[in-house]
Design an enzyme around this catalytic site. Sequence first.
Site, PDB file in Angstrom:
ATOM      1  N   HIS A  54       0.832  -1.207   0.000  1.00  0.00           N
ATOM      2  CA  HIS A  54       0.000   0.000   0.000  1.00  0.00           C
ATOM      3  C   HIS A  54       0.865   1.255   0.000  1.00  0.00           C
ATOM      4  O   HIS A  54       2.018   1.245   0.431  1.00  0.00           O
ATOM      5  CB  HIS A  54      -0.917   0.034   1.230  1.00  0.00           C
ATOM      6  CG  HIS A  54      -0.175   0.174   2.529  1.00  0.00           C
ATOM      7  ND1 HIS A  54       0.470  -0.881   3.144  1.00  0.00           N
ATOM      8  CD2 HIS A  54       0.054   1.250   3.319  1.00  0.00           C
ATOM      9  CE1 HIS A  54       1.055  -0.457   4.248  1.00  0.00           C
ATOM     10  NE2 HIS A  54       0.833   0.834   4.381  1.00  0.00           N
ATOM     11  N   ASP A 106       0.543   5.033   1.659  1.00  0.00           N
ATOM     12  CA  ASP A 106      -0.248   5.514   2.792  1.00  0.00           C
ATOM     13  C   ASP A 106      -1.283   6.556   2.391  1.00  0.00           C
ATOM     14  O   ASP A 106      -1.015   7.454   1.577  1.00  0.00           O
ATOM     15  CB  ASP A 106       0.665   6.131   3.863  1.00  0.00           C
ATOM     16  CG  ASP A 106       1.469   5.071   4.600  1.00  0.00           C
ATOM     17  OD1 ASP A 106       1.033   3.904   4.644  1.00  0.00           O
ATOM     18  OD2 ASP A 106       2.527   5.422   5.143  1.00  0.00           O
ATOM     19  N   HIS A 110       4.652   0.186   0.239  1.00  0.00           N
ATOM     20  CA  HIS A 110       5.391  -0.619   1.210  1.00  0.00           C
ATOM     21  C   HIS A 110       4.521  -1.711   1.789  1.00  0.00           C
ATOM     22  O   HIS A 110       3.297  -1.727   1.618  1.00  0.00           O
ATOM     23  CB  HIS A 110       6.002   0.277   2.296  1.00  0.00           C
ATOM     24  CG  HIS A 110       5.022   1.166   2.985  1.00  0.00           C
ATOM     25  ND1 HIS A 110       4.620   2.378   2.460  1.00  0.00           N
ATOM     26  CD2 HIS A 110       4.329   1.020   4.138  1.00  0.00           C
ATOM     27  CE1 HIS A 110       3.739   2.942   3.267  1.00  0.00           C
ATOM     28  NE2 HIS A 110       3.533   2.124   4.298  1.00  0.00           N
ATOM     29  N   ARG A 132       4.624   6.588  13.797  1.00  0.00           N
ATOM     30  CA  ARG A 132       4.705   7.214  12.462  1.00  0.00           C
ATOM     31  C   ARG A 132       4.178   8.641  12.482  1.00  0.00           C
ATOM     32  O   ARG A 132       3.128   8.913  13.055  1.00  0.00           O
ATOM     33  CB  ARG A 132       3.887   6.400  11.452  1.00  0.00           C
ATOM     34  CG  ARG A 132       4.034   6.899  10.005  1.00  0.00           C
ATOM     35  CD  ARG A 132       3.217   6.056   9.047  1.00  0.00           C
ATOM     36  NE  ARG A 132       1.920   6.653   8.791  1.00  0.00           N
ATOM     37  CZ  ARG A 132       0.864   6.000   8.318  1.00  0.00           C
ATOM     38  NH1 ARG A 132       0.942   4.698   8.076  1.00  0.00           N
ATOM     39  NH2 ARG A 132      -0.276   6.623   8.097  1.00  0.00           N
TER      40      ARG A 132
HETATM   41  O1  AKG Z   1       5.106  -1.262  10.593  1.00  0.00           O
HETATM   42  C1  AKG Z   1       5.743  -1.027   9.570  1.00  0.00           C
HETATM   43  O2  AKG Z   1       6.865  -1.434   9.372  1.00  0.00           O
HETATM   44  C2  AKG Z   1       5.123  -0.188   8.505  1.00  0.00           C
HETATM   45  C3  AKG Z   1       3.694   0.076   8.772  1.00  0.00           C
HETATM   46  C4  AKG Z   1       3.090   0.980   7.750  1.00  0.00           C
HETATM   47  O3  AKG Z   1       2.551   0.555   6.773  1.00  0.00           O
HETATM   48  C5  AKG Z   1       3.224   2.415   7.954  1.00  0.00           C
HETATM   49  O4  AKG Z   1       3.738   2.864   8.972  1.00  0.00           O
HETATM   50  O5  AKG Z   1       2.790   3.162   7.076  1.00  0.00           O
HETATM   51 FE   FE2 Z   2       1.863   2.173   5.548  1.00  0.00          FE
END
Ligand code: AKG
Ligand code: FE2
Length: 278
Positions: free
Chosen positions: A98, A100, A254, A269
């Site tokens: 995906h 984000d 990702h 994040r």
């Molecule tokens: O937990 C992760 O490594 C990535 C998770 C994710 O998709 C994000 O933080 O946008």
């Molecule tokens: Fe993500």
Amino acid sequence: MSSLTITPISLALGAQISGVDVSAPLNLEQRDAIEQALLKHQVLFFRDQPITPQQQARFAANFGDLHIHPIYPNVPEQPEVLILDTAVTDVGDNAIWHTDVTFLPNPAMGAVLSAKLLPAVGGDTLWASGIAAFEALSKPLQNLLTGLTATHDFTRSFPVERYGTTPADLARWEEARQKNPPVSHPVVRTHPVSGRKSLFVSEGFTSRINELSGSESETLLKFLFAHATRPEFIVRWRWQANDIAFWDNRVTQHYAVDDYRPQRRVMQRATILGDVPF
Ligand SMILES: O=C(O)CCC(=O)C(=O)O
Ligand SMILES: [Fe+2]
């Protein structure tokens, strides 16, 4: 002159950056050097960067306004920093390719992810370059895709079955759904700064290509999702605690590998809003 050291770790994308303290305010040279590295390498990794949520938000805000996520829990005193904690949230929706928040009319330009608590082994994250994926397509297919638009739907990654299990969660989900109706974005996106073209569909949120019939869209998206995530276009990051990843969300997607449970994993994040894709 900034004293960043930039070490590419894969050909399609990804570089490790040293020589900067991400927790401290950046000077203009540092900020610009990081932005240039991001444009070139698409995802940057910084090691040994313990950072508070406040410092993380300040770092991210060098590059744009921050987004407050409608579903994920956040740090109460810094709501722009969301928490992905397997002890709190089922983060399984990130184990799908995906980009984000493409359910927004102006999806994220980037995101800054900090590793707080990791399993002994496992829990890697993969990024794929939409630029490499687009450039590897044949000219006729590039031409066909350019000019098409696709629908991105919040409920694909956040289905009510998973996010509406209690009445309070259901109310939160329903509000988020109403505030985030499906949006259309170009299938091939032009990077607003570099001008490079990138494939801009992902399994997490893209539900259909608008100009095609249902079955044409389904077949073509299936091909594009598989093509976009070929190993040649990917970098895989094996996290250490206090690592930070900063990705250009305009040209990458990702996947957070979900192979470590029941071990706990905690990430935080900060999401930087971008412009309307064209
Ligand atoms: O937990 C992760 O490594 C990535 C998770 C994710 O998709 C994000 O933080 O946008
Ligand atoms: Fe993500």
